[in-house]
Write a protein that holds these residues in place. Structure first.
Motif, mmCIF file in Angstrom:
data_model
loop_
_atom_site.group_PDB
_atom_site.id
_atom_site.type_symbol
_atom_site.label_atom_id
_atom_site.label_comp_id
_atom_site.label_asym_id
_atom_site.label_seq_id
_atom_site.Cartn_x
_atom_site.Cartn_y
_atom_site.Cartn_z
ATOM 1 N N GLY A 1 71.518 -27.053 4.385
ATOM 2 C CA GLY A 1 72.114 -26.579 3.138
ATOM 3 C C GLY A 1 73.639 -26.619 3.095
ATOM 4 N N SER B 1 70.095 -22.727 9.430
ATOM 5 C CA SER B 1 70.967 -21.712 8.825
ATOM 6 C C SER B 1 72.375 -21.676 9.401
ATOM 7 C CB SER B 1 70.325 -20.321 8.929
ATOM 8 O OG SER B 1 69.120 -20.302 8.203
ATOM 9 N N GLY C 1 66.731 -22.807 6.564
ATOM 10 C CA GLY C 1 66.863 -22.405 5.169
ATOM 11 C C GLY C 1 66.675 -20.922 4.899
ATOM 12 N N LYS D 1 68.783 -33.948 3.347
ATOM 13 C CA LYS D 1 67.387 -33.839 2.866
ATOM 14 C C LYS D 1 67.252 -34.567 1.526
ATOM 15 C CE LYS D 1 66.993 -29.728 5.627
ATOM 16 N NZ LYS D 1 66.394 -28.439 5.872
HETATM 17 O O1 LIG Z 1 66.705 -28.367 8.631
HETATM 18 C C1 LIG Z 1 67.895 -28.238 8.872
HETATM 19 C C2 LIG Z 1 68.697 -29.385 9.324
HETATM 20 O O2 LIG Z 1 67.899 -30.462 9.672
HETATM 21 C C3 LIG Z 1 68.558 -26.931 8.747
HETATM 22 O O3 LIG Z 1 68.597 -26.577 7.432
HETATM 23 P P1 LIG Z 1 69.498 -25.324 6.956
HETATM 24 O O4 LIG Z 1 70.847 -25.525 7.586
HETATM 25 O O5 LIG Z 1 69.526 -25.432 5.469
HETATM 26 O O6 LIG Z 1 68.808 -24.106 7.468
#
Ligand SMILES: O=C(CO)COP(=O)(O)O
Length: 484
Positions: free
Chosen positions: A257, A235, A195, A18
């Motif tokens: 994350g 997650s 997230g 991200k």
């Molecule tokens: O959006 C995601 C991967 O593209 C998932 O994010 P998280 O693993 O932080 O929940």
């Protein structure tokens, strides 16, 4: 081979960074990932643990792509860690300030381009129509689109979870030929789990991914459905990765994350590598129990000495009921014996010999093992039929299962034991050692069972075999999140 057999596809783990990690931090990440002893793939190879290859990659920000491109070459990760972009313009070139073209990304050796991430859909005017055009330019530039779909919390509360996601997929892929579609990777990311630290129950993920693959099968055919990799995202962490990847038909993860930390990312890759050898599809809950008798009646009626004793002993050491049932299953399998299976394998061998025009002289051990492996779904299907017809009694299980069911183990210890067990399963290569003085009889049964079991999905398969519409059984429709 069924189109939903995961063994057909290389599992993968992709880190979506991200808007994190500038190019210096990206370089640091790569150094830590390659140099901190986390190079799990090589380590497992060195220790002789055979794992399926796992494709791994990261999606840095545009400004870090060049750094990753150069660093991957300098470190020994070239060819082991791929990379790609988080978005692309649907336009080719020209006066489009702020846009990045597919050609620019291809020139940087990007392997993937992420499309339709929910954060793009939410914070930018990213609509389905644009996504299908982006899909085209990415494919035309020789890269692999990873298309994200997933329902919002609102959709989920309204009970239209997977239908919402499927609608997104329908519009994203509507311009594609079957050949194009077979190159696409689909990532199911329920927006409400991104997230939040709360992924859906693994059975729910399994069911959603099965629906997606069914849709691909219905639209593009079984050959395409067998090739498309479907990932889960939302997650994912080192400690929940294993329980999810073991479910049926899940080809890997899109990690947000946790991918920012090279150690955590490596751990997730490691979990996927381990599980890819033998993915446990079932919990002890789904063990077939003939005539729905109680476990005790089942043992008394099914098991002969000395297996009854073995079963009781294991049960004492693993007093929770799951392990108890699993141990029964193991013992029952041993009672049933292996002869029948070998006859099946022999029949398969003959078929193969007919098909290829080659005659196999006797049983080449490796060939036999490979035949069992590649035909295990058929074998299991017929085995289940025999169980249904009561021609054989009992079920089959594996040691991994017992380890998996042993709640007294902490997660690290469990992973250690499982890894050890996977190494043992790899010893199935020792099949070749039958006749070389190894007491193979003693240990081959549970291990072969391990191979056989790796792709059974009792719930879905039994439903399909009995013609029950699984869609009516969607856990979120009935409000049930676990297995019954
Ligand atoms: O959006 C995601 C991967 O593209 C998932 O994010 P998280 O693993 O932080 O929940």
């Amino acid at each position: 081979m069924k189109y939903n057999d995961s063994v057909l596809r290389t599992p993968m783990v992709i880190g979506n960074w991200k808007m994190n990690l500038d190019h210096r931090q990206a370089g640091q990440w790569l150094l830590e990932y390659s140099g901190s002893g986390q190079n799990w793939a090589r380590r497992m190879e060195e220790t002789g643990t055979v794992v399926n290859r796992v494709e791994t990659g990261v999606l840095p920000s545009f400004t870090s792509l060049l750094a990753i491109h150069d660093m991957a070459r300098k470190t020994d990760l070239n060819g082991e860690l791929f990379f790609g972009a988080q978005n692309v313009s649907e336009l080719d070139a020209g006066a489009y300030t702020g846009d990045i073209s597919a050609q620019m990304l291809a020139a940087l050796d990007c392997r993937y381009v992420l499309l339709g991430h929910s954060e793009q859909r939410r914070y930018h005017p990213e609509d389905d129509e644009k996504i299908d055009r982006k899909m085209r330019v990415v494919l035309d530039s020789g890269m692999t689109p990873i298309v994200c779909i997933g329902e919002t919390k609102l959709g989920r509360d309204d009970g239209i979870g997977i239908d919402y996601a499927l609608n997104q997929l329908v519009s994203a892929v509507r311009l594609l030929s079957p050949e194009d579609m077979s190159k696409v990777i689909v990532a199911y990311e329920p927006v409400w789990s991104i997230g939040t630290g709360t992924p859906p129950d693994p059975t729910v993920i399994e069911s959603a991914l099965a629906d997606i693959r069914d849709f691909i099968n219905a639209t593009f055919g079984a050959d395409v459905a067998a090739k498309v990799r479907i990932l889960y995202g939302g997650s994912i962490k080192p400690d929940n990765a294993a329980s999810i990847i073991r479910r049926y038909g899940i080809d890997g993860f899109l990690v947000g994350g946790a991918s920012l930390d090279p150690t955590k990312f490596a751990k997730i890759c490691h979990r996927v590598a381990e599980s890819s050898v033998v993915r446990l599809r079932r919990t002890a809950h789904t063990i077939y129990r003939p005539g729905k008798r109680t476990v005790e009646e089942f043992t008394d009626s099914t098991l002969q000495e000395p297996y009854q004793i073995v079963a009781s002993k294991v049960a004492q050491n693993h007093p929770d009921t799951m392990a108890w049932r699993a141990s029964l299953a193991l013992a029952a399998y041993r009672t049933v014996g292996f002869q029948w299976l070998e006859e099946q394998a022999a029949a398969e061998l003959e078929d193969a010999a007919d098909a290829s025009g080659t005659t196999y002289l006797g049983f080449e051990a490796d060939v036999l093992r490979d035949m069992i492996w590649s035909n295990r779904l058929r074998i299991i299907e017929s085995m289940m039929k025999l169980i249904d017809e009561r021609r054989i009694r009992g079920v089959f299980s594996i040691r991994q299962w017992l380890i998996e069911c042993d709640d007294s183990l902490d997660p690290d210890r469990r992973h250690e034991l499982l890894a050890e067990e996977f190494a043992n399963v790899a010893c199935m290569r020792a099949y070749g050692e039958i006749g070389h003085g190894v007491d193979f009889e003693g240990f081959r049964r549970p291990f072969v069972a391990g191979y056989l079991l790796s792709d059974v999905d009792t719930q879905n398969r039994m439903w399909r075999m009995r013609g029950i519409d699984r869609k009516l059984h969607r856990p979120w429709k009935s409000g049930r999140l676990g297995l019954q």
